[in-house]
Design an enzyme around this catalytic site. Structure first.
Site, PDB file in Angstrom:
ATOM      1  N   SER A  69      15.974 -25.937   1.040  1.00  0.00           N
ATOM      2  CA  SER A  69      16.695 -25.436  -0.136  1.00  0.00           C
ATOM      3  C   SER A  69      18.194 -25.243   0.080  1.00  0.00           C
ATOM      4  O   SER A  69      18.929 -25.128  -0.897  1.00  0.00           O
ATOM      5  CB  SER A  69      16.130 -24.084  -0.548  1.00  0.00           C
ATOM      6  N   LYS A  72      20.461 -27.535  -1.691  1.00  0.00           N
ATOM      7  CA  LYS A  72      20.670 -27.411  -3.139  1.00  0.00           C
ATOM      8  C   LYS A  72      22.079 -26.930  -3.492  1.00  0.00           C
ATOM      9  O   LYS A  72      22.602 -27.238  -4.564  1.00  0.00           O
ATOM     10  CB  LYS A  72      19.637 -26.446  -3.734  1.00  0.00           C
ATOM     11  N   TYR A 197      15.726 -35.935  -4.160  1.00  0.00           N
ATOM     12  CA  TYR A 197      15.484 -34.520  -3.853  1.00  0.00           C
ATOM     13  C   TYR A 197      14.817 -34.351  -2.468  1.00  0.00           C
ATOM     14  O   TYR A 197      15.283 -33.569  -1.638  1.00  0.00           O
ATOM     15  CB  TYR A 197      14.625 -33.907  -4.965  1.00  0.00           C
ATOM     16  N   TYR A 249      16.064 -16.343  -2.695  1.00  0.00           N
ATOM     17  CA  TYR A 249      14.843 -16.238  -3.498  1.00  0.00           C
ATOM     18  C   TYR A 249      14.807 -14.875  -4.211  1.00  0.00           C
ATOM     19  O   TYR A 249      15.860 -14.379  -4.614  1.00  0.00           O
ATOM     20  CB  TYR A 249      13.590 -16.450  -2.623  1.00  0.00           C
ATOM     21  N   VAL A 267      13.021 -22.984   3.284  1.00  0.00           N
ATOM     22  CA  VAL A 267      11.686 -22.724   3.828  1.00  0.00           C
ATOM     23  C   VAL A 267      11.542 -23.132   5.294  1.00  0.00           C
ATOM     24  O   VAL A 267      10.563 -22.764   5.936  1.00  0.00           O
ATOM     25  CB  VAL A 267      10.560 -23.421   3.032  1.00  0.00           C
TER      26      VAL A 267
END
Ligand code: GLU
Length: 313
Positions: A69, A72, A197, A249, A267
């Site tokens: 992540s 991103k 992605y 998160y 993660v």
């Protein structure tokens, strides 16, 4: 000033690493991407770089891991550079969700059916479809080149085992992407968007790479060591704001209170964070706590921020 602080950190780190590493036993390595379950649960490492190129590193800072992540943040920036704010935020919102990173819930419940923000999976998949390029290969190459440029590391590459493992098992992300396509959020073929992605999530880095990328964000988009301007300031501001509101998160609020720095975790157990105007910081600790962040990594950052008074708030 910064050199003395770095010396202080260097002196404090060995004890803190030893103490915080013990927290790994209360966390769990992610296993929903099967290949990630091979990550060392006891590992904890950190790398801190300052604007003069001095750095302090400790623990398992050389452990390779995948961006997941964390990538991103950078696809968001690249999509903003490719399309501008208006186009990007027509497809993705700006608010935290309170749901899991891979939740589909609000896509159906809340109109107009665009993802809540670019850092949850649905939002990041939408962002992947906004990366410019005439083919999937070109889009992925542009993302990888951008990451290499920011990390100052031309040898960054994909971990193909992780990439395949995710691509083969990503039923939830796949269903979300098809849902987004139906809502008119995704441009192009769904499988092509997903490939961009999965690839950016599987870029392999070390803490030093994260620290260098974070250093650019910490200096408003400029590499303070080479003087190069790499990202428009406004887009860094947008990215850092998302990192504060949604980067950790559903523990983003707690992290803002305990650490007080913009950060993004993944993660794989990586955390990219920074002390604006000063340091870029990369952390790895694959054992994750209940809310999906590196359990020992967060504890280490809490100790550093509180000791050195780094909180921005
Ligand atoms: N590639 C991972 C996924 O889509 C990234 C998730 C994360 O790091 O939060 O599930």
């Amino acid at each position: 000033m910064s050199a003395a602080e770095l010396d202080r950190i260097e002196a404090l780190l060995p004890n803190w690493l030893e103490e915080k590493r013990r927290k790994c036993q209360y966390g769990k390595v992610a296993s929903y991407i099967p290949e990630l379950s091979k990550s060392p649960a006891e590992a904890l490492g950190i790398h801190i770089t300052d604007a003069q190129g001095r750095s302090v590193a400790g623990g398992d800072s050389r452990l390779p891991f995948t961006l997941q992540s964390i990538s991103k943040v950078f696809t968001l920036i690249l999509a903003l550079m490719d399309n501008g704010e208006e186009v990007v935020f027509d497809k993705v919102g700006m608010e935290p969700t309170g749901d899991n990173f891979n939740s589909m819930l609000k896509l159906e419940l809340v109109q107009p059916g665009i993802p809540f923000n670019p850092l949850i999976n649905a939002g990041a998949i939408a962002i992947s479809s906004l990366i410019a390029g005439s083919s999937t290969t070109e889009k992925s190459a542009r993302v990888l080149d951008f990451l290499r440029l920011l990390a100052g590391n031309p040898s960054l590459h994909y971990d193909m085992d992780i990439y395949r493992s995710e691509s083969d098992t990503a039923n939830l992300n796949r269903s979300m992407a098809y849902f987004l396509k139906d809502n008119g959020v995704l441009k192009g073929r769904v499988e092509d968007v997903l490939d961009v992605y999965f690839r950016h999530c599987s870029v392999q880095v070390t803490c030093a790479d994260l620290a260098q990328m974070a250093l650019v964000l910490a200096h408003d988009g400029n590499n303070p060591i080479t003087g190069e301007s790499l990202i428009p300031r406004r887009y860094v501001q947008i990215a850092k704001t998302f990192m504060v509101t949604c980067g950790m998160y559903n523990a983003s609020g707690e992290f803002a209170i305990q650490v007080g720095l913009p950060a993004k975790s993944g993660v794989s157990g990586g955390i990219l964070t920074m002390v604006p105007g000063k340091y870029g910081i990369g952390v790895v600790g694959p054992a994750l706590g209940r809310k999906g962040n590196s359990i020992a990594g967060v504890a280490l950052l809490e100790a550093l921020s509180q000791e050195l008074d780094w909180s921005l708030f």
